[in-house]
Design a protein around this motif. Structure first.
Motif, PDB file in Angstrom:
ATOM      1  N   ALA A 101       0.356  -0.821   0.176  1.00  0.00           N
ATOM      2  CA  ALA A 101       0.205  -0.045  -0.195  1.00  0.00           C
ATOM      3  C   ALA A 101       0.784   1.081  -0.179  1.00  0.00           C
ATOM      4  O   ALA A 101       2.268   1.714   0.899  1.00  0.00           O
ATOM      5  CB  ALA A 101      -1.152   0.079   1.421  1.00  0.00           C
ATOM      6  N   GLN A 102       0.479   2.461  -0.747  1.00  0.00           N
ATOM      7  CA  GLN A 102       0.676   3.115  -0.909  1.00  0.00           C
ATOM      8  C   GLN A 102      -0.113   4.286  -0.852  1.00  0.00           C
ATOM      9  O   GLN A 102      -1.067   4.408  -1.235  1.00  0.00           O
ATOM     10  CB  GLN A 102       1.926   4.043  -2.043  1.00  0.00           C
ATOM     11  N   ILE A 103       0.836   4.946   0.791  1.00  0.00           N
ATOM     12  CA  ILE A 103      -0.572   6.438   0.771  1.00  0.00           C
ATOM     13  C   ILE A 103      -0.220   7.518   1.047  1.00  0.00           C
ATOM     14  O   ILE A 103       0.852   7.813   1.881  1.00  0.00           O
ATOM     15  CB  ILE A 103      -1.250   6.047   2.337  1.00  0.00           C
ATOM     16  N   ASN A 104      -0.910   8.623   0.178  1.00  0.00           N
ATOM     17  CA  ASN A 104       0.087  10.491   0.629  1.00  0.00           C
ATOM     18  C   ASN A 104      -0.639  10.266   1.526  1.00  0.00           C
ATOM     19  O   ASN A 104      -2.359  10.671   0.712  1.00  0.00           O
ATOM     20  CB  ASN A 104       0.063  10.400  -1.021  1.00  0.00           C
ATOM     21  N   SER A 105      -0.560  12.061   2.100  1.00  0.00           N
ATOM     22  CA  SER A 105      -1.790  12.042   3.129  1.00  0.00           C
ATOM     23  C   SER A 105      -1.290  13.876   3.660  1.00  0.00           C
ATOM     24  O   SER A 105       0.665  13.875   3.184  1.00  0.00           O
ATOM     25  CB  SER A 105      -1.529  11.635   4.930  1.00  0.00           C
ATOM     26  N   SER A 106      -1.945  14.638   3.285  1.00  0.00           N
ATOM     27  CA  SER A 106      -1.661  15.432   2.786  1.00  0.00           C
ATOM     28  C   SER A 106      -2.083  17.149   3.499  1.00  0.00           C
ATOM     29  O   SER A 106      -3.512  16.844   2.945  1.00  0.00           O
ATOM     30  CB  SER A 106      -0.974  16.028   1.722  1.00  0.00           C
ATOM     31  N   TRP A 107      -2.458  17.883   3.786  1.00  0.00           N
ATOM     32  CA  TRP A 107      -2.701  19.856   4.252  1.00  0.00           C
ATOM     33  C   TRP A 107      -2.127  20.072   3.500  1.00  0.00           C
ATOM     34  O   TRP A 107      -3.024  21.927   3.217  1.00  0.00           O
ATOM     35  CB  TRP A 107      -2.381  19.539   5.623  1.00  0.00           C
ATOM     36  N   THR A 108      -1.647  19.841   2.094  1.00  0.00           N
ATOM     37  CA  THR A 108      -0.488  20.716   1.219  1.00  0.00           C
ATOM     38  C   THR A 108      -0.930  21.241   0.116  1.00  0.00           C
ATOM     39  O   THR A 108      -0.144  20.769  -0.780  1.00  0.00           O
ATOM     40  CB  THR A 108       0.520  21.398   2.132  1.00  0.00           C
ATOM     41  N   VAL A 109      -2.374  19.806  -0.335  1.00  0.00           N
ATOM     42  CA  VAL A 109      -1.978  19.727  -1.660  1.00  0.00           C
ATOM     43  C   VAL A 109      -3.844  19.797  -2.064  1.00  0.00           C
ATOM     44  O   VAL A 109      -4.249  20.141  -1.460  1.00  0.00           O
ATOM     45  CB  VAL A 109      -2.749  17.927  -1.553  1.00  0.00           C
ATOM     46  N   ARG A 110      -3.841  20.519  -3.477  1.00  0.00           N
ATOM     47  CA  ARG A 110      -5.078  20.916  -4.000  1.00  0.00           C
ATOM     48  C   ARG A 110      -5.569  19.938  -4.798  1.00  0.00           C
ATOM     49  O   ARG A 110      -4.654  18.555  -5.486  1.00  0.00           O
ATOM     50  CB  ARG A 110      -4.076  22.082  -5.347  1.00  0.00           C
ATOM     51  N   VAL A 111      -7.087  19.502  -4.925  1.00  0.00           N
ATOM     52  CA  VAL A 111      -7.529  18.225  -4.904  1.00  0.00           C
ATOM     53  C   VAL A 111      -8.078  18.247  -6.376  1.00  0.00           C
ATOM     54  O   VAL A 111      -8.808  19.333  -6.396  1.00  0.00           O
ATOM     55  CB  VAL A 111      -9.071  18.456  -4.032  1.00  0.00           C
ATOM     56  N   ASN A 112      -7.304  17.554  -6.966  1.00  0.00           N
ATOM     57  CA  ASN A 112      -7.872  17.430  -8.214  1.00  0.00           C
ATOM     58  C   ASN A 112      -7.947  15.646  -8.511  1.00  0.00           C
ATOM     59  O   ASN A 112      -7.229  14.452  -8.747  1.00  0.00           O
ATOM     60  CB  ASN A 112      -6.364  17.056  -9.556  1.00  0.00           C
ATOM     61  N   ARG A 113      -9.197  14.894  -7.709  1.00  0.00           N
ATOM     62  CA  ARG A 113      -9.721  13.925  -7.698  1.00  0.00           C
ATOM     63  C   ARG A 113     -11.704  13.561  -7.277  1.00  0.00           C
ATOM     64  O   ARG A 113     -11.225  14.993  -6.937  1.00  0.00           O
ATOM     65  CB  ARG A 113      -8.873  12.945  -6.504  1.00  0.00           C
TER      66      ARG A 113
END
Length: 383
Positions: A258-270
């Motif tokens: 499993a690879q999981i990115n967690s971020s409060w500094t990402v703009r949503v494109n999903r």
């Protein structure tokens, strides 16, 4: 129908999560539906006792929702023999002491996560609860979300064949607080106050992965503080000492990765704020909070890499939406109902303080992995 009342001390309901999800959308929602039908001619009626530090905020909440009981004296509430359950939605740094008091008072315990600031503290709570003979549970809400329940349905039905990999993307842009108000409280960005995206989100990823795909056996993480300066609720600048992004690789029992990115500094494109793509030998799925789309191997297209020609088909249109097939209740409310049945009917319940300790362990080892720049095995926790 006869009514049985269960009194619940709810600590931390003046906060965003404690108020919206646990008080309004769970306990008060159960009351609005007429209580919890226990299936034996009895209805369980939850009676919240609001607990916190700010008397004016508690009084305002109680008046707003027609409740009569609130207190700033946790010890007095726990000394009340008519209170059966203690619930904690405080900041993590205040949680351990309060839960210990509740256990010592013989109350059943239901709590938000992380349950403690370190794994030894989390295990200590689990041992104390076991020795006291109380029932205990930890909020693990995401496995009750419609999208992940659909994903679980696919897994149980053998849709994927052998599961090879899981890829997760979580997050959104949290404003710094200067020119636009931040969507999260400032303590989330101060490590000294228990903040950081690893301690917030890795406990979630532990139970999601464990419940759906297998126990996490190792972690490799890279942690960053991308935005080092933020502004608090009073408009004052402060240095962000906690991580706001984490990039993790988790090996799972059975061989999947499993690879999981967690971020409060990402703009949503999903499509949703969190999405998981699961790839297997027989099919793939993409699940979010509510929706789930699949592509079976029989309908998988055969793309050919050719950067010299434009793409002539929409890859998203080649996926099929999974129907609801049932009504999905609020995930927090659904777990509350299971825990209440566990308390009053001894119904099975797996998400206890030991499960919560596994989440704390993954966060602790994730931070250590990043600091040391290496992969770390995750030992199995026992009491």
């Amino acid at each position: 129908m006869t009514r049985r009342t269960v009194r619940i001390a709810m600590n931390g309901v003046t906060g965003r999560m404690g108020y919206r999800q646990h008080l309004v959308r769970s306990i008060l929602a159960i009351r609005e539906q007429g209580g919890l039908d226990l299936g034996n001619g009895e209805v369980l009626w939850p009676e919240p006792v609001l607990v916190g530090r700010r008397a004016h905020a508690l009084a305002e909440l109680a008046e707003r929702h027609g409740l009569t009981e609130w207190s700033t004296d946790l010890d007095a509430v726990l000394a009340d023999d008519t209170v059966e359950i203690y619930f904690d939605a405080q900041v993590t740094s205040a949680r351990v002491e309060a839960i210990k008091k509740a256990i010592a008072a013989g109350k059943h315990v239901y709590t938000e996560k992380p349950t403690a600031t370190d794994v030894e503290g989390a295990l200590d709570l689990a041992r104390l609860a076991r020795d006291a003979g109380i029932k205990h549970g930890v909020v693990q809400d995401k496995i009750f979300l419609p999208g992940l329940r659909k994903l679980k349905r696919l897994i149980d039905g053998g849709f994927f064949g052998e599961i090879l990999s899981v890829r997760g993307e979580f997050g959104y842009w949290v404003f710094e607080g200067d020119w636009q108000e931040a969507q999260r409280p400032s303590w989330n960005y101060r490590a000294e106050d228990g903040g950081g995206i690893v301690v917030d989100m890795f406990p979630h990823w532990e139970y999601v992965l464990h419940e759906l795909f297998g126990q996490v056996t190792s972690v490799t993480a890279h942690v960053r503080t991308h935005v080092p300066r933020r502004w608090d609720e009073q408009g004052k600048p402060y240095e962000a000492t906690a991580d706001d992004a984490a990039y993790g690789i988790f090996e799972l029992a059975g061989g999947a990765v499993a690879q999981i990115n967690s971020s409060w500094t990402v703009r949503v494109n999903r499509d949703e704020l969190v999405e998981f793509q699961v790839d297997g030998t027989h099919g793939s799925a993409v699940a979010g909070l509510r929706n789930c789309r699949v592509q079976h191997r029989s309908s998988t297209p055969k793309p050919v890499w050719n950067p010299d020609l434009p793409v002539t088909e929409s890859f998203r249109d080649q996926w099929q939406e999974i129907p609801d097939n049932q009504e999905f209740d609020n995930g927090f409310k659904a777990q509350w109902e299971l825990f209440l049945r566990h308390v009053v009917q001894d119904a099975p319940y797996a998400w206890d303080l030991l499960a919560g300790a596994r989440g704390v362990q993954l966060a602790e080892l994730g931070l250590k992995s990043s600091a040391e720049g290496r992969r770390l095995a995750i030992p199995e926790l026992t009491l």
